[in-house]
Motif scaffolding. Structure first.
Motif, PDB file in Angstrom:
ATOM      1  N   PRO A   3     -76.778 -63.250 -42.751  1.00  0.00           N
ATOM      2  CA  PRO A   3     -75.685 -63.814 -42.423  1.00  0.00           C
ATOM      3  C   PRO A   3     -75.317 -65.030 -43.509  1.00  0.00           C
ATOM      4  CG  PRO A   3     -76.808 -63.925 -40.241  1.00  0.00           C
ATOM      5  CD  PRO A   3     -77.796 -63.345 -41.452  1.00  0.00           C
ATOM      6  N   SER A   4     -74.150 -65.311 -43.979  1.00  0.00           N
ATOM      7  CA  SER A   4     -73.917 -66.556 -44.807  1.00  0.00           C
ATOM      8  C   SER A   4     -74.274 -67.711 -44.342  1.00  0.00           C
ATOM      9  CB  SER A   4     -72.408 -66.338 -45.378  1.00  0.00           C
ATOM     10  OG  SER A   4     -71.728 -66.918 -44.229  1.00  0.00           O
ATOM     11  N   GLU A   5     -74.541 -68.646 -45.006  1.00  0.00           N
ATOM     12  CA  GLU A   5     -74.886 -70.089 -44.657  1.00  0.00           C
ATOM     13  C   GLU A   5     -73.867 -70.588 -43.782  1.00  0.00           C
ATOM     14  OE1 GLU A   5     -75.915 -72.974 -47.767  1.00  0.00           O
ATOM     15  OE2 GLU A   5     -78.092 -72.019 -48.113  1.00  0.00           O
ATOM     16  N   GLU A   6     -72.810 -70.484 -44.211  1.00  0.00           N
ATOM     17  CA  GLU A   6     -71.484 -70.720 -43.597  1.00  0.00           C
ATOM     18  C   GLU A   6     -71.483 -70.110 -41.993  1.00  0.00           C
ATOM     19  OE1 GLU A   6     -66.489 -70.605 -43.179  1.00  0.00           O
ATOM     20  OE2 GLU A   6     -67.696 -69.748 -45.101  1.00  0.00           O
ATOM     21  N   THR A   7     -71.813 -68.704 -41.756  1.00  0.00           N
ATOM     22  CA  THR A   7     -71.833 -68.264 -40.654  1.00  0.00           C
ATOM     23  C   THR A   7     -73.059 -68.792 -39.744  1.00  0.00           C
ATOM     24  OG1 THR A   7     -70.723 -66.027 -41.320  1.00  0.00           O
ATOM     25  CG2 THR A   7     -72.437 -65.945 -39.563  1.00  0.00           C
ATOM     26  N   LEU A   8     -74.198 -69.202 -40.272  1.00  0.00           N
ATOM     27  CA  LEU A   8     -75.421 -69.785 -39.487  1.00  0.00           C
ATOM     28  C   LEU A   8     -74.932 -71.205 -39.122  1.00  0.00           C
ATOM     29  CD1 LEU A   8     -78.243 -68.392 -41.750  1.00  0.00           C
ATOM     30  CD2 LEU A   8     -77.570 -67.682 -39.381  1.00  0.00           C
ATOM     31  N   ALA A   9     -74.046 -71.861 -39.980  1.00  0.00           N
ATOM     32  CA  ALA A   9     -73.631 -73.248 -39.674  1.00  0.00           C
ATOM     33  C   ALA A   9     -72.742 -73.069 -38.466  1.00  0.00           C
ATOM     34  CB  ALA A   9     -73.166 -73.816 -40.752  1.00  0.00           C
ATOM     35  N   LEU A  10     -71.799 -72.315 -38.501  1.00  0.00           N
ATOM     36  CA  LEU A  10     -70.722 -72.073 -37.257  1.00  0.00           C
ATOM     37  C   LEU A  10     -71.581 -71.660 -35.976  1.00  0.00           C
ATOM     38  CD1 LEU A  10     -68.095 -70.149 -39.211  1.00  0.00           C
ATOM     39  CD2 LEU A  10     -68.025 -72.674 -38.345  1.00  0.00           C
ATOM     40  N   TYR A  11     -72.581 -70.697 -36.472  1.00  0.00           N
ATOM     41  CA  TYR A  11     -73.445 -70.320 -34.903  1.00  0.00           C
ATOM     42  C   TYR A  11     -74.259 -71.375 -34.537  1.00  0.00           C
ATOM     43  CZ  TYR A  11     -76.874 -68.045 -32.365  1.00  0.00           C
ATOM     44  OH  TYR A  11     -77.925 -67.493 -31.262  1.00  0.00           O
ATOM     45  N   ALA A  12     -74.867 -72.392 -35.374  1.00  0.00           N
ATOM     46  CA  ALA A  12     -75.452 -73.483 -34.818  1.00  0.00           C
ATOM     47  C   ALA A  12     -74.634 -74.520 -34.341  1.00  0.00           C
ATOM     48  CB  ALA A  12     -76.192 -74.189 -36.006  1.00  0.00           C
ATOM     49  N   ALA A  13     -73.340 -74.662 -34.703  1.00  0.00           N
ATOM     50  CA  ALA A  13     -72.207 -75.682 -34.154  1.00  0.00           C
ATOM     51  C   ALA A  13     -71.801 -75.013 -32.915  1.00  0.00           C
ATOM     52  CB  ALA A  13     -71.397 -75.964 -35.175  1.00  0.00           C
ATOM     53  N   GLY A  14     -72.008 -73.869 -32.706  1.00  0.00           N
ATOM     54  CA  GLY A  14     -71.283 -73.299 -31.369  1.00  0.00           C
ATOM     55  C   GLY A  14     -69.943 -72.868 -31.461  1.00  0.00           C
ATOM     56  N   THR A  15     -69.491 -72.651 -32.609  1.00  0.00           N
ATOM     57  CA  THR A  15     -67.951 -72.474 -32.615  1.00  0.00           C
ATOM     58  C   THR A  15     -67.434 -70.868 -32.933  1.00  0.00           C
ATOM     59  OG1 THR A  15     -68.109 -73.214 -34.974  1.00  0.00           O
ATOM     60  CG2 THR A  15     -67.574 -74.700 -33.563  1.00  0.00           C
ATOM     61  N   LEU A  16     -68.670 -70.157 -32.966  1.00  0.00           N
ATOM     62  CA  LEU A  16     -68.132 -68.538 -33.280  1.00  0.00           C
ATOM     63  C   LEU A  16     -67.842 -68.072 -31.835  1.00  0.00           C
ATOM     64  CD1 LEU A  16     -71.040 -67.293 -35.474  1.00  0.00           C
ATOM     65  CD2 LEU A  16     -68.911 -67.538 -36.033  1.00  0.00           C
TER      66      LEU A  16
END
Length: 207
Positions: A9-22
């Motif tokens: 996954p892109s860094e952006e996708t991993l960041a969104l996952y970590a933030a719980g916003t996906l």
């Protein structure tokens, strides 16, 4: 990185996952990759640490009356994947439908993620050598390979690999020889077949 996983996954996708916003559908596909990729689990842990530090520095604000109830519900539903070890299969939380015929050599089974915004989650199983139609999408298609492998113009995707496509991309996947390829997919919108024959057969495609 895991030597056998080359697409992440892109860094952006991993960041969104970590933030719980996906949304739940895409979060599940990322979770399936994280269960197989220690490097990306570590990346998510770093994003979570940064988010926690920023939260500690944020000014205090009044909380809504149901904030505790909402937080506890989110914690109950959250699956935590430590950086050093993989946990149980994220699919354990979801009911799976029976395998059904989609086309020659191709089977599909549903995954009981509540459908929202035109997103559906399913598993796809294709026989070795199967050539899937040249297609693009009206939305996004996120895929994690569970078994076997496929390849298209953007590379070869084996177990654990993550394919993050959107409406700007089109591809023509071919299942590699050796064993069936099983993937889990979150699909928003519809598949759009690109060849003349494909467009004629579009009404018969059950994806």
């Amino acid at each position: 990185m895991n030597d056998h996983i080359t697409h992440h996954p892109s860094e952006e996708t991993l960041a969104l996952y970590a933030a719980g916003t996906l949304d739940q559908a895409r979060a599940l596909i990322v979770s399936m990759h994280l269960a197989r990729c220690p490097a990306c689990r570590e990346e998510v842990a770093r994003f979570e640490a940064v988010g926690g530090a920023l939260l500690e520095q944020a000014p205090a604000v009044a909380m809504k009356a149901d904030a505790l109830e909402v937080a506890l519900r989110l914690i109950e539903n959250e699956r935590v994947l430590p950086a050093d070890t993989a946990q149980a299969d994220p699919l354990d939380d979801y009911a799976l439908g029976p395998w059904r015929w989609v086309g020659p050599g191709v089977r599909q089974r549903s995954v009981s993620v509540p459908e929202a915004d035109g997103i559906k989650v399913f598993m796809l199983k294709a026989a070795p050598g199967t050539r899937l139609p040249h297609h693009k999408h009206s939305g996004y298609e996120w895929t994690c390979v569970l078994e076997g492998a496929f390849e298209h113009a953007f590379g070869r995707y084996g177990p654990g690999d993550f394919d993050e496509a959107d409406e700007t991309m089109e591809h023509k996947p071919t299942v590699c020889e050796g064993e069936p390829c099983i993937c889990i997919v979150a699909l928003q919108g519809n598949i759009r077949l690109q060849s003349r024959l494909g467009r004629l057969l579009q009404p018969l495609i059950r994806l």
